[in-house]
Design a protein around this motif. Sequence first.
Motif, PDB file in Angstrom:
ATOM      1  N   ASN A   1       0.816  -1.219   0.000  1.00 29.88           N
ATOM      2  CA  ASN A   1       0.000   0.000   0.000  1.00 29.88           C
ATOM      3  C   ASN A   1       0.853   1.274   0.000  1.00 29.88           C
ATOM      4  OD1 ASN A   1      -2.381  -1.526   0.071  1.00 29.88           O
ATOM      5  ND2 ASN A   1      -2.332  -1.628   2.316  1.00 29.88           N
ATOM      6  N   VAL A   2       2.075   1.179  -0.491  1.00 34.87           N
ATOM      7  CA  VAL A   2       2.961   2.335  -0.595  1.00 34.87           C
ATOM      8  C   VAL A   2       3.304   2.540  -2.063  1.00 34.87           C
ATOM      9  CG1 VAL A   2       5.174   3.340   0.044  1.00 34.87           C
ATOM     10  CG2 VAL A   2       3.901   1.966   1.701  1.00 34.87           C
ATOM     11  N   LEU A   3       3.082   3.752  -2.565  1.00 37.21           N
ATOM     12  CA  LEU A   3       3.395   4.073  -3.953  1.00 37.21           C
ATOM     13  C   LEU A   3       4.881   4.356  -4.098  1.00 37.21           C
ATOM     14  CD1 LEU A   3       0.408   6.335  -5.052  1.00 37.21           C
ATOM     15  CD2 LEU A   3       0.799   3.942  -5.582  1.00 37.21           C
ATOM     16  N   THR A   4       5.526   3.677  -5.016  1.00 35.76           N
ATOM     17  CA  THR A   4       6.941   3.895  -5.314  1.00 35.76           C
ATOM     18  C   THR A   4       7.051   4.394  -6.741  1.00 35.76           C
ATOM     19  OG1 THR A   4       7.562   2.096  -3.832  1.00 35.76           O
ATOM     20  CG2 THR A   4       9.228   2.853  -5.379  1.00 35.76           C
ATOM     21  N   PHE A   5       7.678   5.541  -6.903  1.00 38.16           N
ATOM     22  CA  PHE A   5       7.795   6.174  -8.211  1.00 38.16           C
ATOM     23  C   PHE A   5       9.163   5.844  -8.788  1.00 38.16           C
ATOM     24  CE2 PHE A   5       8.408   9.583 -11.264  1.00 38.16           C
ATOM     25  CZ  PHE A   5       7.158   9.696 -11.836  1.00 38.16           C
ATOM     26  N   LYS A   6       9.174   5.238  -9.974  1.00 39.37           N
ATOM     27  CA  LYS A   6      10.415   4.878 -10.644  1.00 39.37           C
ATOM     28  C   LYS A   6      10.802   5.968 -11.639  1.00 39.37           C
ATOM     29  CE  LYS A   6      10.765   0.652  -8.901  1.00 39.37           C
ATOM     30  NZ  LYS A   6      11.890   0.169  -8.091  1.00 39.37           N
ATOM     31  N   ASP A   7      12.083   6.354 -11.592  1.00 43.44           N
ATOM     32  CA  ASP A   7      12.604   7.317 -12.550  1.00 43.44           C
ATOM     33  C   ASP A   7      12.857   6.612 -13.878  1.00 43.44           C
ATOM     34  OD1 ASP A   7      13.425   9.662 -13.589  1.00 43.44           O
ATOM     35  OD2 ASP A   7      14.941  10.072 -12.067  1.00 43.44           O
ATOM     36  N   THR A   8      13.300   7.369 -14.894  1.00 43.40           N
ATOM     37  CA  THR A   8      13.522   6.789 -16.208  1.00 43.40           C
ATOM     38  C   THR A   8      14.622   5.733 -16.200  1.00 43.40           C
ATOM     39  OG1 THR A   8      15.009   8.636 -16.694  1.00 43.40           O
ATOM     40  CG2 THR A   8      12.727   8.823 -17.436  1.00 43.40           C
ATOM     41  N   ASP A   9      15.584   5.851 -15.276  1.00 44.62           N
ATOM     42  CA  ASP A   9      16.655   4.867 -15.190  1.00 44.62           C
ATOM     43  C   ASP A   9      16.318   3.710 -14.252  1.00 44.62           C
ATOM     44  OD1 ASP A   9      16.673   6.315 -12.885  1.00 44.62           O
ATOM     45  OD2 ASP A   9      18.831   6.709 -12.863  1.00 44.62           O
ATOM     46  N   GLY A  10      15.100   3.683 -13.695  1.00 47.32           N
ATOM     47  CA  GLY A  10      14.676   2.588 -12.842  1.00 47.32           C
ATOM     48  C   GLY A  10      14.903   2.790 -11.365  1.00 47.32           C
ATOM     49  N   THR A  11      15.517   3.905 -10.964  1.00 53.77           N
ATOM     50  CA  THR A  11      15.781   4.144  -9.547  1.00 53.77           C
ATOM     51  C   THR A  11      14.551   4.750  -8.871  1.00 53.77           C
ATOM     52  OG1 THR A  11      16.704   6.328 -10.070  1.00 53.77           O
ATOM     53  CG2 THR A  11      18.235   4.467  -9.963  1.00 53.77           C
ATOM     54  N   ASP A  12      14.443   4.525  -7.561  1.00 54.40           N
ATOM     55  CA  ASP A  12      13.334   5.081  -6.786  1.00 54.40           C
ATOM     56  C   ASP A  12      13.561   6.559  -6.536  1.00 54.40           C
ATOM     57  OD1 ASP A  12      12.280   2.588  -6.721  1.00 54.40           O
ATOM     58  OD2 ASP A  12      13.036   2.104  -4.723  1.00 54.40           O
ATOM     59  N   THR A  13      12.514   7.348  -6.624  1.00 55.94           N
ATOM     60  CA  THR A  13      12.582   8.781  -6.369  1.00 55.94           C
ATOM     61  C   THR A  13      11.556   9.150  -5.310  1.00 55.94           C
ATOM     62  OG1 THR A  13      10.995   9.274  -8.122  1.00 55.94           O
ATOM     63  CG2 THR A  13      13.324   9.246  -8.726  1.00 55.94           C
ATOM     64  N   THR A  14      11.690  10.359  -4.785  1.00 53.94           N
ATOM     65  CA  THR A  14      10.785  10.838  -3.735  1.00 53.94           C
ATOM     66  C   THR A  14       9.676  11.708  -4.296  1.00 53.94           C
ATOM     67  OG1 THR A  14      12.263  12.720  -3.357  1.00 53.94           O
ATOM     68  CG2 THR A  14      12.617  10.742  -2.017  1.00 53.94           C
ATOM     69  N   VAL A  15       9.473  11.643  -5.597  1.00 54.33           N
ATOM     70  CA  VAL A  15       8.442  12.462  -6.219  1.00 54.33           C
ATOM     71  C   VAL A  15       7.067  11.932  -5.836  1.00 54.33           C
ATOM     72  CG1 VAL A  15       7.516  13.281  -8.412  1.00 54.33           C
ATOM     73  CG2 VAL A  15       9.980  13.012  -8.126  1.00 54.33           C
ATOM     74  N   SER A  16       6.178  12.836  -5.527  1.00 61.77           N
ATOM     75  CA  SER A  16       4.807  12.451  -5.191  1.00 61.77           C
ATOM     76  C   SER A  16       4.020  12.270  -6.483  1.00 61.77           C
ATOM     77  CB  SER A  16       4.151  13.513  -4.308  1.00 61.77           C
ATOM     78  OG  SER A  16       4.868  13.654  -3.092  1.00 61.77           O
ATOM     79  N   ALA A  17       3.411  11.116  -6.644  1.00 63.30           N
ATOM     80  CA  ALA A  17       2.673  10.812  -7.863  1.00 63.30           C
ATOM     81  C   ALA A  17       1.260  11.359  -7.766  1.00 63.30           C
ATOM     82  CB  ALA A  17       2.646   9.308  -8.104  1.00 63.30           C
ATOM     83  N   LEU A  18       0.852  12.126  -8.778  1.00 64.23           N
ATOM     84  CA  LEU A  18      -0.503  12.658  -8.825  1.00 64.23           C
ATOM     85  C   LEU A  18      -1.429  11.653  -9.508  1.00 64.23           C
ATOM     86  CD1 LEU A  18       0.231  16.342  -9.921  1.00 64.23           C
ATOM     87  CD2 LEU A  18      -0.074  15.472  -7.615  1.00 64.23           C
ATOM     88  N   ARG A  19      -2.695  11.884  -9.360  1.00 68.57           N
ATOM     89  CA  ARG A  19      -3.681  11.015  -9.996  1.00 68.57           C
ATOM     90  C   ARG A  19      -3.489  11.067 -11.509  1.00 68.57           C
ATOM     91  NH1 ARG A  19      -8.643  12.420 -11.861  1.00 68.57           N
ATOM     92  NH2 ARG A  19      -8.428  14.441 -10.822  1.00 68.57           N
ATOM     93  N   PRO A  20      -3.432   9.905 -12.206  1.00 65.52           N
ATOM     94  CA  PRO A  20      -3.160   9.924 -13.648  1.00 65.52           C
ATOM     95  C   PRO A  20      -4.331  10.498 -14.419  1.00 65.52           C
ATOM     96  CG  PRO A  20      -3.716   7.708 -12.939  1.00 65.52           C
ATOM     97  CD  PRO A  20      -3.605   8.538 -11.681  1.00 65.52           C
ATOM     98  N   ARG A  21      -4.003  11.066 -15.556  1.00 70.25           N
ATOM     99  CA  ARG A  21      -5.035  11.577 -16.452  1.00 70.25           C
ATOM    100  C   ARG A  21      -5.294  10.554 -17.562  1.00 70.25           C
ATOM    101  NH1 ARG A  21      -2.478  14.060 -20.994  1.00 70.25           N
ATOM    102  NH2 ARG A  21      -0.213  14.271 -20.716  1.00 70.25           N
ATOM    103  N   PRO A  22      -6.403  10.651 -18.264  1.00 70.72           N
ATOM    104  CA  PRO A  22      -6.703   9.658 -19.310  1.00 70.72           C
ATOM    105  C   PRO A  22      -5.648   9.678 -20.400  1.00 70.72           C
ATOM    106  CG  PRO A  22      -8.648  10.951 -18.741  1.00 70.72           C
ATOM    107  CD  PRO A  22      -7.490  11.616 -18.079  1.00 70.72           C
ATOM    108  N   ASN A  23      -5.515   8.544 -21.088  1.00 70.92           N
ATOM    109  CA  ASN A  23      -4.569   8.455 -22.196  1.00 70.92           C
ATOM    110  C   ASN A  23      -5.016   9.349 -23.333  1.00 70.92           C
ATOM    111  OD1 ASN A  23      -2.933   6.499 -20.934  1.00 70.92           O
ATOM    112  ND2 ASN A  23      -4.326   4.868 -21.571  1.00 70.92           N
ATOM    113  N   ALA A  24      -4.039  10.026 -23.929  1.00 76.03           N
ATOM    114  CA  ALA A  24      -4.351  10.920 -25.047  1.00 76.03           C
ATOM    115  C   ALA A  24      -4.667  10.088 -26.288  1.00 76.03           C
ATOM    116  CB  ALA A  24      -3.167  11.848 -25.314  1.00 76.03           C
ATOM    117  N   SER A  25      -5.726  10.435 -26.974  1.00 75.10           N
ATOM    118  CA  SER A  25      -6.108   9.730 -28.199  1.00 75.10           C
ATOM    119  C   SER A  25      -5.529  10.441 -29.400  1.00 75.10           C
ATOM    120  CB  SER A  25      -7.640   9.665 -28.319  1.00 75.10           C
ATOM    121  OG  SER A  25      -8.184  10.972 -28.357  1.00 75.10           O
ATOM    122  N   ASN A  26      -5.069   9.670 -30.372  1.00 73.17           N
ATOM    123  CA  ASN A  26      -4.525  10.236 -31.591  1.00 73.17           C
ATOM    124  C   ASN A  26      -5.410   9.861 -32.767  1.00 73.17           C
ATOM    125  OD1 ASN A  26      -3.939   7.529 -31.969  1.00 73.17           O
ATOM    126  ND2 ASN A  26      -1.813   7.770 -31.305  1.00 73.17           N
TER     127      ASN A  26
END
Length: 242
Positions: free
Chosen positions: A55-80
């Motif tokens: 029950n703990v959110l872990t945010f992965k950076d682009t290189d796979g390392t854990d960061t302390t960034v707080s994740a916001l609620r995701p928005r819907p996928n953009a349609s093309n």
Amino acid sequence: MRLSKRKAHLRKAGFKKGTASPKKGQTVAFPTVSDNKYVRLEKKAFESRVHTSNNVLTFKDTDGTDTTVSALRPRPNASNVVDEYSGCGDESLHPDVCTYKLMVQAKVQALFNSAFKKHRHDKPNCEGDLNFDAANSVRWGLRWRKRLKCTKCSYMSDYHNLYEEVENRKSPGRRAAKVNIGLQLGLWTTPISNTGVRRIFNNANIIAPNQAAMQRLSNKVNEKIQSVNIRDMHELLLKKMP
């Protein structure tokens, strides 16, 4: 009136009216505070970079390392544009049913005829329809292995290969499909790459093969073509020799 020691000291050490400040002409550099930028990721990017553990959110950076960034609620996928023209339109259907696929028509006919007869024999009173079991389809490149299932009863047909295989009895295991070999032979004679043909398939709403699998098959086909060319050159040289 006698001044206190504190006031007397301030009059001596404090700033006097009319005198120039010792800091005159000097600029003071204040530390810059970076503005916080809040970005809501799309749902696909959110699911690939945010993981839940105990029950703990872990945010992965682009290189796979854990960061302390707080994740916001995701928005819907953009349609093309591709999504607009390739949408199924019917939420009750599996998304794969609304795509184009390369199949041998004779193999498809054999699948439906066999399934219709077996379903009528096993379930004579069933009035359900036989549809593709899209959720359990098997794909290797552009070739498909499918079965049918009834919409009302529990009947499911046997799997059928809806492609033609390459005749190669020497190598063990699953034989290659002619459509996958033919695709690599066509790409070998054109300037289009595997990435380019995958883009064409995706824009035509055709499920494109896996790029890594295409590259492996491309390497095998190139080796065969190279060996054939070397053999033809040797035969040509032997014919020209006196």
